[in-house]
Design an enzyme around this catalytic site. Structure first.
Site, PDB file in Angstrom:
ATOM      1  N   GLY A  17       0.819  -1.218   0.000  1.00 34.48           N
ATOM      2  CA  GLY A  17       0.000   0.000   0.000  1.00 34.48           C
ATOM      3  C   GLY A  17       0.850   1.264   0.000  1.00 34.48           C
ATOM      4  N   TYR A 137      -3.756 -19.118   4.039  1.00 35.93           N
ATOM      5  CA  TYR A 137      -3.604 -17.820   3.363  1.00 35.93           C
ATOM      6  C   TYR A 137      -3.968 -17.959   1.882  1.00 35.93           C
ATOM      7  CZ  TYR A 137      -1.085 -13.755   1.467  1.00 35.93           C
ATOM      8  OH  TYR A 137      -0.747 -12.600   0.812  1.00 35.93           O
TER       9      TYR A 137
END
Ligand code: GDP
Length: 312
Positions: A17, A137
């Site tokens: 991000g 995951y």
């Protein structure tokens, strides 16, 4: 994306991000929407629903995720599957409800079967059993990309999914127990050099092969895909070349200037034997990685040193 578009970067403080925010700013996208974990909990539906209704983003980069290295995945599989499923479900669903024009979902090359043919092409998805060390995951990431495809199919949305290989760079987590191999080794060699230790311990046999992509390259690829790609087919994002963990350790040893011995702790797990992505589809679309491994590790190490060794 229009330069004035309202763009939400979910997970803007993380490795991915923060690189996306840097890349967007560099390219002149300044109308960014961001919220810290203190402001909204992305695993909570009402938080995400209120946030979208209030902020009305036009584009979404779904870079929020619970991530970690091989040990974190083995020790905390429940948190990895729950947090990731909840964040993806909330963000993708609210994007649809609020008319988001386009969304980019970030998955991982660990979605591919443990014994997939190497380098791994996108069509290897769901053709065999997953690598057990990060199956929880991987299942969450597979659910995320399938959600994008399902919403496209039923609602006509334009949600795309990129599958990055192992990432590294500034703002990574340098935790020795829960981090990924590259930041963990950078820290281990750095500490060993500073403290004059005779040995550095590398987990596993040193034999597994991994592919590493510098984070600013990934961010560029994400912008490229957001602006130029539309379709249900998932897209691998990597360099296409692999390196053994032993060779990586040696490279990091050189970069940090450590002169002691490297030993392998074979009681620690190796994980997937080989994980290298085939990036020919992305190349055909018009993008390829620019940063070589030595340069990228050098930049990451400089950043790490400038943190005054906090970096966790
Ligand atoms: P993976 O790509 O999902 O397996 O995740 P990691 O980045 O955690 O590990 C990659 C490989 O590096 C595995 O084979 C590990 O055994 C090996 N490795 C060697 N030393 C370390 C270390 O200090 N930390 C981590 N996380 N992995 C290490």
């Amino acid at each position: 994306m229009e330069k004035k578009a309202r763009i939400y970067v979910a997970g803007h403080t993380g490795l991915v991000g923060s690189a996306l925010v840097r890349a967007l700013n560099r390219e002149g996208y300044l109308n960014l929407v961001m919220a810290t974990h203190q402001e909204i909990d992305l695993t909570v539906q009402t938080d995400v629903s209120e946030f979208f209704a209030c902020e009305r983003p036009e584009y979404v980069f779904l870079a929020a995720a619970k991530v970690g290295g091989i040990m974190a995945n083995i020790v905390y599989p429940a948190q990895f599957i729950y947090d990731n499923l909840m964040m993806e479900a909330n963000i993708i669903h609210e994007s649809w409800k609020n008319g988001v024009k386009k969304l980019l979902f970030l998955g991982s090359t660990c979605i591919y079967p443990q014994m997939a043919r190497q380098p791994i092409t996108e069509d290897a998805l769901l053709t065999g059993p997953l690598e057990p060390s990060n199956a929880a995951y991987a299942i969450a990431k597979i659910a995320g990309l399938k959600m994008c495809q399902a919403y496209n199919q039923q609602y006509g949305t334009k949600y795309i999914a990129a599958m990055p290989t192992n990432l590294y760079g500034p703002h990574d987590h340098f935790n020795l127990e829960t981090g990924h191999v590259l930041p963990a080794l950078l820290r281990k060699f750095h500490e060993a050099k500073r403290q004059g230790r005779p040995q550095v311990v590398v987990w596993g046999s040193g034999g597994p092969i991994r592919e590493f992509l510098y984070i600013d390259d990934l961010a560029e690829a994400c912008l490229f895909l957001m602006n130029h790609y539309e379709g249900d087919k998932i897209v691998n994002v990597g360099t296409g070349s692999g390196i053994s963990i032993a060779a990586l350790a040696d490279l990091i040893r050189t970069i940090t200037g450590y002169e002691g011995e490297v030993v392998f702790d074979k009681t620690k797990p190796d994980g997937m034997p080989v994980k290298v992505s085939d990036v020919s589809y992305l190349k055909k679309l018009g993008w390829q990685a620019a940063t070589d491994l030595r340069t990228g590790i050098g930049r990451t190490y400089n950043w790490f040193c400038r943190q005054g060794f906090a970096g966790d």
